[in-house]
Design an enzyme around this catalytic site. Structure first.
Site, PDB file in Angstrom:
ATOM      1  N   ASP A 186      -2.772  -3.137  -4.873  1.00  0.00           N
ATOM      2  CA  ASP A 186      -2.318  -3.535  -4.482  1.00  0.00           C
ATOM      3  C   ASP A 186      -1.576  -4.100  -5.749  1.00  0.00           C
ATOM      4  OD1 ASP A 186      -2.733  -4.586  -2.222  1.00  0.00           O
ATOM      5  OD2 ASP A 186      -3.680  -6.309  -2.548  1.00  0.00           O
ATOM      6  N   HIS A 241       0.821  -1.494   0.050  1.00  0.00           N
ATOM      7  CA  HIS A 241       0.232   0.229   0.112  1.00  0.00           C
ATOM      8  C   HIS A 241       1.207   1.320   0.327  1.00  0.00           C
ATOM      9  CE1 HIS A 241      -3.847  -2.213   2.279  1.00  0.00           C
ATOM     10  NE2 HIS A 241      -3.207  -2.822   0.748  1.00  0.00           N
ATOM     11  N   HIS A 244      -9.089  -2.968  -5.411  1.00  0.00           N
ATOM     12  CA  HIS A 244      -7.881  -2.711  -3.976  1.00  0.00           C
ATOM     13  C   HIS A 244      -6.953  -3.546  -4.746  1.00  0.00           C
ATOM     14  CE1 HIS A 244      -6.010  -3.068  -0.605  1.00  0.00           C
ATOM     15  NE2 HIS A 244      -5.397  -4.151  -0.605  1.00  0.00           N
ATOM     16  N   HIS A 273      -0.041 -11.079  -5.526  1.00  0.00           N
ATOM     17  CA  HIS A 273       1.331 -10.568  -4.865  1.00  0.00           C
ATOM     18  C   HIS A 273       2.441 -11.262  -5.714  1.00  0.00           C
ATOM     19  CE1 HIS A 273      -0.282  -7.567  -1.758  1.00  0.00           C
ATOM     20  NE2 HIS A 273      -1.296  -7.906  -0.742  1.00  0.00           N
TER      21      HIS A 273
END
Length: 305
Positions: free
Chosen positions: A238, A77, A234, A261
């Site tokens: 990311d 973030h 969101h 991720h």
């Protein structure tokens, strides 16, 4: 030109996964410095590079490991906030192993960074231009980079819970789009996953104040959603933070389908393993306008709405 912030900015909160209190300060840095973290709670205060090749295996977040063995996790973030504000150089001092979760989005980071001000440095911005498609797949999930004359993110998600369901969004990241469209979108999880995460030492600092929790067709977080498609926004946030670990802004199109991720990091590793897939370019003013952060104003942050 490359940039940094005009003055130091401090944050404090708790780590999303550790639940531990943490203080973090973002300091200005010189041109060509890049983004580095320093663990001030350790006697030797190790420096850890915010780079794709420093990323280690972690669940539900991005962790970077330094040569000394020290690490910092849940950096995505703050990395998204820096990239979305067009800041390429900063030293981040932190007194623990995890970045504070704040409200679960990047909005508070963005607000403070823009309030401090962005300072131009005496060096040109270089960008990574994608020359041919590169892809990483795991089953039905994939992440891909494609040639594009600007930086775009195209993301698709699909969850059983009707409160999320299928969502997709495509966004040109130029002209401050991250700040206006994505930065206030919060991390999310399913109620059914919380017990499993806690049993595995994850999300110990999570709460209804810093995450969107859904259960079937219900949103349990007070106040509901900030955007009808907050979940996919969101995931795009990311992705921007994880792609910022490339070390320079991208000119290309990122496509994520159920990606996370580690998948984005493995995509970067595949990209840099193929020298024919990209080139480093020095941006003139016209090219720089296609990158995130150009023309951003503090009033663009949704907190001011």
């Amino acid at each position: 030109m490359q940039t940094t912030i005009k003055s130091a900015v401090q944050f404090k909160g708790v780590g999303l996964h550790s639940g531990a209190p943490v203080r973090m300060t973002v300091h200005p840095a010189s041109a060509e410095y890049g983004i580095w973290f320093r663990r001030t709670d350790l006697d030797f205060e190790p420096l850890i590079p915010a780079r794709w090749d420093a990323v280690g295996e972690a669940r539900l977040c991005t962790r970077i490991d330094g040569p000394s063995g020290a690490s910092v996790q849940t950096i995505e973030h703050i990395m998204a906030a820096l990239a979305g504000c067009g800041i390429q150089n900063a030293l981040i001092e932190i007194d623990g192993p995890e970045v504070p979760v704040m409200d679960g989005s990047a909005a508070l980071f963005v607000d403070a960074l823009l309030a401090a001000g962005v300072r131009k440095l005496d060096a040109p911005v270089r960008a990574i231009r994608i020359l041919k498609p590169v892809e990483y797949r795991e089953g039905k999930a994939f992440a891909r980079l494609e040639p594009c004359d600007t930086f775009m993110i195209d993301f698709h998600i699909e969850f059983e819970d009707a409160a999320i369901g299928r969502q997709e969004k495509v966004l040109n990241m130029a002209n401050g789009a991250f700040v206006r469209e994505l930065c206030d979108s919060r991390t999310f999880c399913r109620q059914s996953d919380i017990e499993f995460m806690h049993a595995n030492g994850l999300a110990l600092g999570g709460s209804l104040e810093n995450a969107v929790v859904v259960d079937g067709d219900r949103v349990l977080t007070p106040g509901g959603l900030r955007h009808e498609d907050e979940a996919v926004r969101h995931k795009m946030l990311d992705a921007l933070g994880d792609l910022a670990l490339a070390g320079a802004p991208l000119l290309g199109r990122y496509v994520g389908h159920r990606a996370g991720h580690m998948m984005t990091n493995r995509l970067l590793r595949a990209l840099f393993a193929d020298p024919t897939a990209f080139e480093m370019i020095t941006c003139d003013e016209r090219m720089a306008r296609r990158l995130p952060g150009v023309g951003v104003h503090p009033a663009d942050v949704p907190l001011h709405a």
